[in-house]
Design a protein around this motif. Structure first.
Motif, short mmCIF file in Angstrom:
data_model
loop_
_atom_site.label_atom_id
_atom_site.label_comp_id
_atom_site.label_asym_id
_atom_site.label_seq_id
_atom_site.Cartn_x
_atom_site.Cartn_y
_atom_site.Cartn_z
N PRO A 345 78.76 -15.32 -150.15
CA PRO A 345 77.53 -16.26 -150.37
C PRO A 345 76.32 -15.28 -150.69
CG PRO A 345 78.53 -16.53 -147.99
CD PRO A 345 79.24 -15.34 -148.91
N GLU A 346 75.22 -16.06 -151.20
CA GLU A 346 74.15 -15.57 -151.65
C GLU A 346 72.96 -16.14 -150.77
OE1 GLU A 346 73.07 -15.40 -155.99
OE2 GLU A 346 75.16 -16.37 -156.33
N VAL A 347 72.03 -15.34 -150.20
CA VAL A 347 70.91 -15.59 -149.47
C VAL A 347 69.59 -15.59 -150.29
CG1 VAL A 347 69.75 -15.12 -147.35
CG2 VAL A 347 72.15 -14.80 -147.50
N ILE A 348 68.96 -16.27 -150.58
CA ILE A 348 67.69 -16.39 -151.34
C ILE A 348 66.49 -16.70 -150.58
CG2 ILE A 348 66.34 -17.25 -153.23
CD1 ILE A 348 69.29 -17.87 -154.45
N VAL A 349 65.44 -15.90 -150.41
CA VAL A 349 64.52 -15.90 -149.11
C VAL A 349 63.20 -16.20 -150.09
CG1 VAL A 349 62.87 -14.97 -147.62
CG2 VAL A 349 65.26 -14.30 -147.82
N THR A 350 62.38 -17.44 -149.80
CA THR A 350 61.33 -17.89 -150.43
C THR A 350 60.11 -18.06 -149.46
OG1 THR A 350 61.88 -20.28 -150.43
CG2 THR A 350 62.65 -18.84 -152.29
N SER A 351 59.04 -17.99 -149.83
CA SER A 351 57.81 -18.55 -149.34
C SER A 351 57.67 -17.79 -147.78
CB SER A 351 57.65 -19.88 -149.23
OG SER A 351 57.66 -20.56 -150.33
N VAL A 352 57.57 -16.28 -147.76
CA VAL A 352 57.73 -15.56 -146.40
C VAL A 352 56.18 -15.62 -146.22
CG1 VAL A 352 57.92 -13.48 -145.43
CG2 VAL A 352 59.60 -14.31 -147.37
N PHE A 353 55.91 -16.20 -144.89
CA PHE A 353 54.58 -16.29 -144.32
C PHE A 353 54.23 -15.24 -143.35
CE2 PHE A 353 51.54 -18.15 -140.72
CZ PHE A 353 50.79 -18.07 -141.68
N THR A 354 53.55 -14.15 -144.00
CA THR A 354 53.19 -12.72 -143.32
C THR A 354 51.90 -12.30 -143.87
OG1 THR A 354 53.90 -10.34 -142.70
CG2 THR A 354 54.52 -11.54 -144.89
N PRO A 355 50.99 -11.90 -142.92
CA PRO A 355 51.22 -11.56 -141.42
C PRO A 355 51.09 -12.72 -140.54
CG PRO A 355 49.07 -10.93 -141.78
CD PRO A 355 49.51 -11.37 -143.25
N LEU A 356 52.27 -12.63 -139.65
CA LEU A 356 52.18 -13.80 -138.80
C LEU A 356 51.40 -13.72 -137.52
CD1 LEU A 356 53.91 -16.41 -138.06
CD2 LEU A 356 55.59 -15.14 -136.84
N PRO A 357 50.23 -14.49 -137.06
CA PRO A 357 49.49 -14.13 -135.93
C PRO A 357 50.54 -14.20 -134.58
CG PRO A 357 48.64 -15.75 -137.39
CD PRO A 357 49.78 -15.78 -137.75
N GLU A 358 50.02 -13.10 -133.68
CA GLU A 358 51.01 -12.95 -132.50
C GLU A 358 50.88 -14.12 -131.58
OE1 GLU A 358 49.67 -9.86 -129.98
OE2 GLU A 358 47.63 -9.67 -130.69
N ASP A 359 49.92 -15.03 -131.69
CA ASP A 359 49.84 -16.20 -130.79
C ASP A 359 50.48 -17.40 -131.36
OD1 ASP A 359 48.03 -16.63 -132.86
OD2 ASP A 359 46.36 -17.16 -131.53
N SER A 360 51.20 -17.24 -132.28
CA SER A 360 51.85 -18.31 -133.18
C SER A 360 52.98 -18.89 -132.07
CB SER A 360 52.73 -17.90 -134.33
OG SER A 360 51.98 -17.49 -135.19
N PRO A 361 52.63 -20.55 -132.03
CA PRO A 361 53.64 -20.95 -131.11
C PRO A 361 55.27 -21.10 -131.46
CG PRO A 361 52.57 -22.90 -132.34
CD PRO A 361 52.10 -21.08 -132.67
N GLY A 408 60.26 -17.22 -129.69
CA GLY A 408 60.13 -16.77 -128.47
C GLY A 408 58.27 -16.18 -128.64
N THR A 409 58.05 -15.47 -127.68
CA THR A 409 56.61 -14.99 -127.75
C THR A 409 56.54 -13.65 -128.30
OG1 THR A 409 56.30 -16.03 -125.67
CG2 THR A 409 54.97 -14.42 -126.04
N LEU A 410 55.34 -13.62 -129.26
CA LEU A 410 55.10 -12.38 -130.00
C LEU A 410 54.02 -11.54 -129.38
CD1 LEU A 410 55.52 -14.02 -133.61
CD2 LEU A 410 57.33 -12.99 -132.40
#
Length: 812
Positions: A345-361, A408-410
């Protein structure tokens, strides 16, 4: 010839085809946008308004960032109006080959919020390809004995178009010997066959020339031709015959090159050279020639390269068997390729949201994950999971799409970044897996309160400090980054007066250094408490408080002050009278001094600087008590003068002096003549002397009463056991044998202890300054060493049970 393109033309076809295609794909795809276009459209041709079809408003397009994602992007989105435009040449034949329907699937991705939409574009064929024969001339040899009705397969023409624009029919030019018929292969392709109508005669005509034309279904139709040259040969009346017309075999795609596929067999009833058969591929495409080889003698078919089910599911091989007389037979071999799990299988990653705020729900989308497997069936079914991170999980979307979300909590202060591994596994046997990693950086938010390095601070500052000097430094740390981790300090509370606080201390907002704004005075302010606050620069700011206690240490900056004896205006001291019969140890007076300092700096010592008669008086080093060191002699003057120095314990010590005028006299009237040569005192001094005279008279009266009372008690208790006791106001003498109550010691300026001994030959009156154990310490600075406590005196060695002592103490 290419078909014309344009929005109106594609829109018209879309109105006809889209409802039909939607009905076909409604069960397989959900939430898809469908368009239909013709191939070979010009670049930037408008396919449709994608934004409108998705329900987006034009003014929202800059925020939503609508874009196309796919393996090869044939389309693009106009960011201004949301039109879906053609961005590259679309050749249906190159993309889909002979498929009856050519569909381009791609994904439209929008952000804020992140979402994905599946778009399907059906590419319609245009008649842009001409039917072509592989060879411009075809040579045939036909034996003159060939029976009418015999067929001769011809090479078909190739037309890359599909559907109605593909190859439709063949026709042959008019002649009297041959007709044409059309046959269809198992894969659906048509090929022509030449049919002999009349018997041939080589002697009459040994060559025939025909023109074969292939026509497609275009409007107008397009065609291609080939020349057929037929040579009439002598009779070979038995052509080869295959054991079966069609062979079918299944072959796994993982078979190595050289694997035997099948052996075809043909027989010829002729004998000798006419029965010798050779095998060859007949009318096969390039792929067949690339993957298969045929032994011309044995008819064995073997593989030449690795097969790939994902490239082609089946191959059709046309085999021709010829004898030496060029008589031929034909058969078809269909090779079906069996799929093996050979594609991971191939894994394709798109639209990475970074940096991610540590208070993200929980459930915040971080990235879109797409999986793809070229295998089919279970071998192509893929499932994904997050490997080694409990803070994240994959949420299945549609069409092999997953959303990577938080689970989880970041906390950036604990883990500033995560390396997330996405593993994809198919359901083949054995399963194949592949993985990819992505790094997600955690963005900081102001979630940490500044923390002081100490729970409380205690600072010692010596008085008389330099104004503006630093006296302490408080420090607080904040684990946040940037402005959220920058700490500033301030004073928020104090036990000082609010108006006076700023004049005492200040704090540097950046460093936390506390400065003294003035010189402190231990005698005025010994300690004070501050509450300091550390706040970060976040929004909203977080603060923490700490207590700072400042202890002002003492310096020896105050000299002792003599309270008694008080100085007269001219600087001389008052006089004190001493009975002429005073025994050694008699308390004459006491020098009283105080020091505003504290601790060791206020520890006073008394020293004799000058004495009229050295050795006559002793001075207590710590008490300041002046006592007689010996009895008054005949040669001693009745007037004595002592110059006493009072020193504190500081380094260097500070001191003060007091002058004592002592007069030996039994009464005040007797002492007055000795003082007649002194200057007249001031009115206040005269008043003081008056009170002293009255006090002395009162003491004398009390003394006589005490003597009388002692004699009466002695006579009354003559028959009782003899005991010692001291009479004190409010204290009984019932302490019992062997117990001597403490005789109180007088204070300023005189203290008399009167004890009366009973059952003695004569009545004695003894004055005790203090018990032998509490005898005054000899002045270490005094030159008088003649006074030593007399431990053999009768008043200290009398047994407790033999006498009764009456102590009368008078103080003023």
């Amino acid at each position: 010839m290419r078909q014309r393109s344009g929005r109106n033309y594609s829109a018209g076809w879309r109105q006809v085809l889209v409802p039909f295609l939607l009905s076909l794909f409604r069960g397989a795809l959900s939430d898809q946008i469908h368009y239909s276009i013709s191939e070979e459209l010009a670049k930037n041709t408008v396919v449709g308004n994608l934004a409108k079809d998705l329900g987006f408003r034009v003014r929202d397009l800059p925020v939503r960032k609508l874009r196309i994602s796919g393996e090869k992007e044939y389309f693009t989105v106009n960011p201004e109006n949301g039109d879906l435009l053609v961005s590259d040449r679309i050749d249906r034949e190159q993309i889909c080959g002979k498929k009856p329907q050519c569909v381009l699937d791609f994904d439209a991705i929008a952000e804020n919020p992140l979402n994905i939409f599946h778009v399907t574009v059906i590419v319609k064929d245009i008649n842009d390809n001409i039917p072509l024969f592989k060879q411009s001339t075809t040579d045939l040899k036909i034996v003159e004995s060939t029976q009418p009705g015999t067929t001769f397969p011809l090479d078909p023409a190739l037309d890359s178009d599909a559907g109605p624009y593909s190859l439709q029919r063949y026709h042959l030019n008019d002649n009297e010997y041959f007709d044409l018929s059309e046959k269809q292969k198992p894969d659906g392709r048509k090929y022509p066959e030449l049919i002999l109508r009349h018997s041939l005669d080589r002697e009459e005509q040994n060559f025939h020339h025909l023109v074969l034309t292939a026509v497609d279904g275009g409007d107008p139709p397009q065609s291609g031709t080939t020349q057929i040259r037929i040579q009439v040969t002598d009779a070979n009346d038995n052509p080869p015959v295959f054991s079966q017309n069609t062979y079918r075999v299944r072959l796994r795609e993982d078979m190595p090159p050289g694997t035997s596929v099948l052996r075809v067999a043909a027989t010829d009833k002729d004998e000798d050279v006419n029965a010798e058969i050779t095998y060859s591929f007949h009318n096969v495409d390039e792929q067949v020639a690339h993957f298969f080889s045929l032994n011309e003698r044995t008819g064995e078919i073997t593989t030449k390269d690795y097969l790939d089910f994902e490239v082609a599911h089946t191959y059709t091989l046309s085999i021709e068997a010829k004898d030496s007389g060029d008589l031929a037979a034909h058969c078809s071999v269909q090779v079906d390729i069996l799929d093996e799990n050979d594609s991971a299988p191939e894994v394709i990653v798109t639209s990475v949201f970074t940096p991610l705020p540590e208070d993200s729900p929980r459930g915040t989308v971080i990235a879109l994950i797409k999986t793809r497997d070229r295998d089919s069936g279970e071998n192509g079914e893929v499932y994904c999971r997050v490997f080694g991170n409990n803070e994240f999980k994959l949420k299945s979307s549609s069409n092999n799409y997953y959303k990577l979300v938080t689970d989880g909590t970041l906390d950036r202060e604990q883990i500033p970044e995560y390396n997330i591994t996405i593993m994809a596994t198919d359901r083949g046997k054995p399963p194949l897996s592949s993985s990819t990693s992505l790094t997600v950086h955690i963005g900081d938010v102001n979630d940490n309160t500044p923390a002081f390095h100490q729970s409380t601070y205690l600072v010692h500052v010596a008085e008389n400090n330099q104004p503006g000097s630093s006296i302490a430094q408080v420090r607080a740390s904040d684990l946040d980054l940037g402005s959220s981790g920058q700490v500033s300090y301030s004073i928020v509370a104090s036990d000082l007066e609010p108006q006076a606080l700023s004049s005492y201390v200040s704090v540097n907002a950046q460093s936390g250094v506390v400065f003294a704004q003035r010189a402190f005075d231990h005698e005025q302010l010994r300690a004070f408490k501050l509450t300091l606050q550390a706040c970060d620069q976040g929004s909203p700011a977080l603060c923490a408080n700490v207590s700072l206690r400042v202890l002002v240490g003492d310096r020896n900056d105050n000299a002792p002050r003599v309270l008694y004896p008080a100085l007269e205006p001219e600087g001389s001291a008052l006089f004190d009278t001493v009975p002429r019969a005073a025994q050694p140890g008699y308390l004459v007076t006491k020098v009283v001094a105080v020091d505003a300092d504290s601790g060791h700096n206020a520890w006073l010592s008394f020293h004799v600087l000058q004495a009229s008669e050295p050795g006559l008086f002793s001075l207590g080093l710590r008490t300041g008590e002046v006592r007689t060191a010996r009895a008054l002699g005949d040669r001693d003057a009745s007037r004595q003068r002592l110059l006493v120095a009072v020193r504190d314990g500081g380094q260097p010590p500070l001191s003060a002096t007091a002058t004592l005028l002592l007069v030996f006299a039994d009464s005040l009237q007797e002492a007055l003549p000795d003082l007649s040569d002194r200057p007249m005192a001031s009115d206040s001094q005269a008043e003081l002397q008056f009170y002293l005279v009255v006090a002395l008279a009162l003491i004398s009266v009390l003394f006589l009463l005490a003597v009388t009372l002692a004699i009466a008690l002695r006579l009354r208790r003559a028959s009782r056991p003899t005991t010692w006791g001291c009479i004190q106001p409010g204290v009984s003498s019932n302490s019992g044998p062997g117990v001597l109550p403490n005789c109180s010691e007088g204070t300023l300026p005189y203290s008399y202890n009167l004890c009366i001994a009973s059952q003695s030959a004569k009545t004695e009156f003894n004055f005790f300054g203090m018990t032998p154990e509490l005898a005054p310490t000899q002045d270490l600075l005094s030159d008088d060493t003649s006074w030593v406590p007399n431990t053999n005196r009768e008043d200290t060695e009398i047994p407790f049970a033999s006498d009764t002592i009456l102590e009368v103490s008078a103080t003023f």
